[in-house]
Enzyme design. Structure first.
Site, PDB file in Angstrom:
ATOM      1  N   GLU A 169      48.730  45.399  35.283  1.00 10.79           N
ATOM      2  CA  GLU A 169      50.033  45.641  35.908  1.00 10.79           C
ATOM      3  C   GLU A 169      51.165  45.775  34.892  1.00 10.79           C
ATOM      4  OE1 GLU A 169      47.266  43.761  38.805  1.00 10.79           O
ATOM      5  OE2 GLU A 169      47.885  43.271  36.747  1.00 10.79           O
ATOM      6  N   ARG A 186      51.558  43.484  54.670  1.00 16.36           N
ATOM      7  CA  ARG A 186      50.214  43.873  55.073  1.00 16.36           C
ATOM      8  C   ARG A 186      50.060  43.941  56.594  1.00 16.36           C
ATOM      9  NH1 ARG A 186      44.795  40.178  53.900  1.00 16.36           N
ATOM     10  NH2 ARG A 186      43.245  41.743  54.473  1.00 16.36           N
ATOM     11  N   HIS A 191      51.939  43.665  50.323  1.00 20.61           N
ATOM     12  CA  HIS A 191      51.274  42.368  50.553  1.00 20.61           C
ATOM     13  C   HIS A 191      52.158  41.192  50.150  1.00 20.61           C
ATOM     14  CE1 HIS A 191      48.064  45.286  50.751  1.00 20.61           C
ATOM     15  NE2 HIS A 191      47.231  44.377  51.219  1.00 20.61           N
ATOM     16  N   PHE A 213      51.439  40.413  41.928  1.00 18.51           N
ATOM     17  CA  PHE A 213      51.138  40.975  40.611  1.00 18.51           C
ATOM     18  C   PHE A 213      52.312  41.783  40.060  1.00 18.51           C
ATOM     19  CE2 PHE A 213      46.795  41.199  42.789  1.00 18.51           C
ATOM     20  CZ  PHE A 213      46.530  39.876  42.495  1.00 18.51           C
ATOM     21  N   ARG A 224      53.371  48.670  54.570  1.00 18.03           N
ATOM     22  CA  ARG A 224      52.628  49.271  53.451  1.00 18.03           C
ATOM     23  C   ARG A 224      52.111  50.658  53.849  1.00 18.03           C
ATOM     24  NH1 ARG A 224      46.423  47.334  53.311  1.00 18.03           N
ATOM     25  NH2 ARG A 224      46.213  46.680  55.473  1.00 18.03           N
TER      26      ARG A 224
END
Length: 313
Positions: A58, A167, A109, A83, A10
């Site tokens: 989203e 992550r 993530h 999401f 990320r």
């Protein structure tokens, strides 16, 4: 021996976006109120006029990105994988996939290495969901070098792309000076004769560690990094399977619908081969330290090694 450099993909995503922003004024970044976590804040700080925080909405963000894409810009919309692939699936399918718009989805993530955030945020289903969308390119990079190269390749590619990032800080296994990224092309990391290990994402490092342990016992394992799950590099997998006669897939994702399923689809149709899928076995994750979760769900290096040994018996 010097310590292996580790960085979360990320972080690589945010850094690559900033570099892209300097190179291409058409790059636009959207986020769903998670810029600090997705690391799009790096781009926001450098190019605030090309960054849009869409709030915790989203689906709306994906719709906005689709509209922006019709103007010739290159929008990257970012949020957690749960999401992006989950909550916004309908919008990705209908507003991006169906008209085949040039939208890039930066999903961070992903997998159980989200750690303490627990099962609700540990998305082990996103690859399966995205594979069902016609024309969607799916990329799951293994380390910092590959992740930054993947972001740039996605920007150059015209069409929808799903980019999967983690992550947890993971070892850098690729040499930036020599590494070349090509969408849809797997990478042979280690040659072997007894079995083929096909891995993606952070599990590429797990596969390499497992191969080392197997080698110490006289088992020669070929290791292939499949960074692009769709379109799948069937040629590299089929060639290796012909040589070794056994295939193991490893992923930080459900064994249902992910890399393992994609590989099995190809093998069952073109070269039926004894295959073992290693990943998350039809269960939710749980809250806990990321490294401990990888150990518990047996997708760290030692877990992969043990599962292969059990299977080969």
């Amino acid at each position: 021996m010097s310590e292996v450099k580790k960085i979360a993909t990320r972080e690589s995503y945010g850094n690559a976006l900033k570099e892209l922003g300097a190179e291409n004024p058409n790059v636009i970044v959207l986020d769903a109120d998670l810029a600090g976590a997705t690391k799009t804040s790096v781009f926001k700080k450098a190019y605030p006029d090309r960054f849009f925080d869409c709030g915790i909405a989203e689906g709306n963000m994906v719709g906005i990105a689709a509209g922006i894409a019709t103007t010739g810009k290159i929008p990257f919309c970012s949020t957690f994988a749960m999401f992006a692939a989950g909550r916004a699936f309908e919008q990705i399918r209908n507003a991006v996939g169906y008209p085949h718009l040039n939208v890039k989805i930066g999903a961070t993530h992903a997998g159980i290495s989200v750690g303490e955030d627990g099962a609700t945020h540990q998305c082990n289903e996103d690859i399966a969901l995205m594979r069902t969308i016609p024309g969607m390119v799916i990329i799951s990079p293994s380390d910092d070098v590959e992740a930054r190269a993947a972001v740039k390749a996605a920007a150059e590619y015209v069409g929808p792309v799903y980019l999967r990032f983690g992550r947890l800080a993971v070892p850098v296994i690729n040499d930036e000076a020599t590494y070349k990224f090509e969408i849809g092309k797997g990478v042979l990391l280690r040659e072997g004769t007894d079995l083929t290990i096909v891995a993606t994402g952070l599990c590429v490092n797990s596969a390499l560690e497992a191969a080392e342990k197997l080698a110490a016992e006289g088992v020669s394992a070929e290791v292939i990094n499949i960074h692009t799950i769709k379109p799948l590099d069937e040629e590299i997998i089929l060639n290796s399977a012909k040589k070794t006669g056994k295939v193991v897939t490893v992923e930080e994702h459900s064994v249902i619908g992910g890399l393992g399923s994609a590989v099995c689809d190809a093998l069952s149709e073109k070269l039926p081969t004894l295959t073992k899928k290693i990943g998350i076995y039809d269960t939710y994750g749980e809250s806990g330290p990321a490294v401990k979760l990888l150990e518990k769900y047996r997708i760290d290096g030692n877990g992969v090694y043990e599962q292969i040994k059990e299977w080969m018996k």
